[in-house]
Design a protein around this motif. Structure first.
Motif, PDB file in Angstrom:
ATOM      1  N   LEU A  18      11.159   3.067   3.075  1.00  0.00           N
ATOM      2  CA  LEU A  18      10.385   1.835   3.127  1.00  0.00           C
ATOM      3  C   LEU A  18      10.939   0.917   4.205  1.00  0.00           C
ATOM      4  O   LEU A  18      12.147   0.881   4.448  1.00  0.00           O
ATOM      5  CB  LEU A  18      10.428   1.107   1.786  1.00  0.00           C
ATOM      6  CG  LEU A  18       9.809   1.799   0.567  1.00  0.00           C
ATOM      7  CD1 LEU A  18       9.919   0.883  -0.656  1.00  0.00           C
ATOM      8  CD2 LEU A  18       8.354   2.177   0.815  1.00  0.00           C
ATOM      9  N   HIS A  19      10.040   0.156   4.837  1.00  0.00           N
ATOM     10  CA  HIS A  19      10.438  -0.854   5.822  1.00  0.00           C
ATOM     11  C   HIS A  19       9.400  -1.964   5.777  1.00  0.00           C
ATOM     12  O   HIS A  19       8.203  -1.709   5.894  1.00  0.00           O
ATOM     13  CB  HIS A  19      10.511  -0.238   7.220  1.00  0.00           C
ATOM     14  CG  HIS A  19      11.102  -1.151   8.250  1.00  0.00           C
ATOM     15  ND1 HIS A  19      12.298  -1.810   8.056  1.00  0.00           N
ATOM     16  CD2 HIS A  19      10.657  -1.528   9.481  1.00  0.00           C
ATOM     17  CE1 HIS A  19      12.577  -2.534   9.132  1.00  0.00           C
ATOM     18  NE2 HIS A  19      11.588  -2.388  10.002  1.00  0.00           N
ATOM     19  N   HIS A  20       9.875  -3.196   5.540  1.00  0.00           N
ATOM     20  CA  HIS A  20       8.972  -4.337   5.384  1.00  0.00           C
ATOM     21  C   HIS A  20       7.901  -4.053   4.329  1.00  0.00           C
ATOM     22  O   HIS A  20       6.733  -4.422   4.497  1.00  0.00           O
ATOM     23  CB  HIS A  20       8.319  -4.703   6.715  1.00  0.00           C
ATOM     24  CG  HIS A  20       9.285  -5.181   7.758  1.00  0.00           C
ATOM     25  ND1 HIS A  20      10.235  -6.164   7.512  1.00  0.00           N
ATOM     26  CD2 HIS A  20       9.465  -4.796   9.048  1.00  0.00           C
ATOM     27  CE1 HIS A  20      10.940  -6.380   8.621  1.00  0.00           C
ATOM     28  NE2 HIS A  20      10.504  -5.557   9.556  1.00  0.00           N
ATOM     29  N   GLY A  21       8.291  -3.384   3.246  1.00  0.00           N
ATOM     30  CA  GLY A  21       7.389  -3.134   2.132  1.00  0.00           C
ATOM     31  C   GLY A  21       6.464  -1.943   2.279  1.00  0.00           C
ATOM     32  O   GLY A  21       5.752  -1.588   1.336  1.00  0.00           O
ATOM     33  N   ALA A  22       6.454  -1.317   3.445  1.00  0.00           N
ATOM     34  CA  ALA A  22       5.518  -0.217   3.700  1.00  0.00           C
ATOM     35  C   ALA A  22       6.250   1.109   3.841  1.00  0.00           C
ATOM     36  O   ALA A  22       7.422   1.158   4.244  1.00  0.00           O
ATOM     37  CB  ALA A  22       4.712  -0.498   4.968  1.00  0.00           C
ATOM     38  N   ARG A  23       5.565   2.180   3.518  1.00  0.00           N
ATOM     39  CA  ARG A  23       6.121   3.513   3.710  1.00  0.00           C
ATOM     40  C   ARG A  23       6.061   3.877   5.184  1.00  0.00           C
ATOM     41  O   ARG A  23       4.991   3.841   5.795  1.00  0.00           O
ATOM     42  CB  ARG A  23       5.304   4.527   2.898  1.00  0.00           C
ATOM     43  CG  ARG A  23       5.872   5.936   2.959  1.00  0.00           C
ATOM     44  CD  ARG A  23       5.042   6.895   2.128  1.00  0.00           C
ATOM     45  NE  ARG A  23       3.906   7.409   2.882  1.00  0.00           N
ATOM     46  CZ  ARG A  23       3.192   8.494   2.539  1.00  0.00           C
ATOM     47  NH1 ARG A  23       3.497   9.128   1.436  1.00  0.00           N
ATOM     48  NH2 ARG A  23       2.188   8.891   3.269  1.00  0.00           N
ATOM     49  N   ASP A  50       0.817  -1.216   0.000  1.00  0.00           N
ATOM     50  CA  ASP A  50       0.000   0.000   0.000  1.00  0.00           C
ATOM     51  C   ASP A  50       0.856   1.274   0.000  1.00  0.00           C
ATOM     52  O   ASP A  50       0.672   2.168   0.810  1.00  0.00           O
ATOM     53  CB  ASP A  50      -0.935  -0.003   1.209  1.00  0.00           C
ATOM     54  CG  ASP A  50      -2.093   0.979   1.047  1.00  0.00           C
ATOM     55  OD1 ASP A  50      -2.533   1.217  -0.099  1.00  0.00           O
ATOM     56  OD2 ASP A  50      -2.553   1.519   2.074  1.00  0.00           O
ATOM     57  N   VAL A  51       1.798   1.343  -0.928  1.00  0.00           N
ATOM     58  CA  VAL A  51       2.728   2.474  -1.000  1.00  0.00           C
ATOM     59  C   VAL A  51       2.163   3.566  -1.905  1.00  0.00           C
ATOM     60  O   VAL A  51       1.718   3.296  -3.024  1.00  0.00           O
ATOM     61  CB  VAL A  51       4.105   2.019  -1.515  1.00  0.00           C
ATOM     62  CG1 VAL A  51       5.012   3.217  -1.810  1.00  0.00           C
ATOM     63  CG2 VAL A  51       4.765   1.100  -0.498  1.00  0.00           C
ATOM     64  N   THR A  52       2.222   4.795  -1.422  1.00  0.00           N
ATOM     65  CA  THR A  52       1.767   5.967  -2.169  1.00  0.00           C
ATOM     66  C   THR A  52       2.825   7.061  -2.085  1.00  0.00           C
ATOM     67  O   THR A  52       3.326   7.357  -0.993  1.00  0.00           O
ATOM     68  CB  THR A  52       0.443   6.508  -1.610  1.00  0.00           C
ATOM     69  OG1 THR A  52      -0.587   5.541  -1.801  1.00  0.00           O
ATOM     70  CG2 THR A  52       0.027   7.805  -2.305  1.00  0.00           C
TER      71      THR A  52
END
Length: 241
Positions: A210-215, A21-23
């Motif tokens: 990013l960390h563990h795929g998230a922003r 869910d990166v924006t």
């Protein structure tokens, strides 16, 4: 105005959610950095933008057009160039011929492609090595050749995946100077993944973490590097030099 808009993008490989869910948006003409620990999803994010992978969900807009779902060659033709973390020149070709292959994307005539390739090589400080075999280059030269091959496609957005990894400080500074010059002289937008924080702080106007795929953070370099969550998850475990 943003040249790249990534909205709620996720990518799952089986049960592994590599990007979650990166924006974010990259302003046209800017230098924008993506940082984070190994395994944070940075290269996967690049692969989604460049078309090597397709998002599980979310949208990616480039220059006002939706590009998620397009093949990598179509995205390249629209103006997105990229380098790879592991440099991949054609070792059996000369430095110049490697760059000519990129130039042929928009210049089908060999004389025109050759002129453009030589101009790009000059900008990357490789012109004097144009007749050498790519296999004979040092690591710093191979890194610059990787940038030159991408730049030869005339990108509007250049994705750089750790082009300073393994370089000595003097070579890092040389690459930083080249990238700043490319950005200032041509207005080229640069989106880079980088672990060398001294280079990031010299180059980037904005940073996404990013960390563990998230922003976990985004903003100006001075603000991001003071963010307690960023320091805890990344900067505290990384060398800043």
């Amino acid at each position: 105005m943003a040249i790249l808009d990534v909205a709620n993008v996720s990518k799952a490989f089986g049960g592994l959610r590599a990007v979650s869910d990166v924006t974010f948006s990259v302003p046209e003409g800017s230098i924008f950095a993506v940082i984070g620990p190994n395994g944070a999803g940075k290269t996967t994010l690049f692969n989604l933008i460049a078309g090597a992978h397709q998002p599980t969900s979310g949208t990616i807009m480039f220059a006002g057009e939706r590009i998620d779902g397009l093949s990598s060659d179509r995205i390249c033709r629209k103006g997105v160039g990229r380098t790879f973390q592991i440099v991949r020149p054609f070792h059996g070709l000369t430095v110049e011929d490697n760059v000519i292959l990129g130039a042929l994307l928009r210049r089908p005539g060999l004389p025109s492609a050759t002129r453009h390739a030589r101009d790009v090589l000059a900008r990357l400080d490789l012109y004097d090595k144009r007749d050498q075999m790519a296999s004979s280059l040092t690591l710093p030269d191979r890194k610059r050749l990787e940038v030159a091959r991408a730049l030869a496609t005339d990108p509007k957005l250049l994705l750089l995946d750790e082009v300073m990894a393994g370089l000595r400080p003097t070579e890092t500074d040389r690459m930083v100077e080249i990238l700043i010059r490319l950005n200032r002289e041509s207005g080229l937008t640069i989106l880079l993944i980088e672990h060398v924080m001294r280079a990031v702080m010299s180059l980037a106007q904005n940073i996404l973490v990013l960390h563990h795929g998230a922003r976990i953070a985004e903003g100006l370099p001075a603000d991001v590097t003071r963010d307690p969550q960023v320091v805890k998850s990344y900067l505290g475990a990384e060398a800043l030099g």
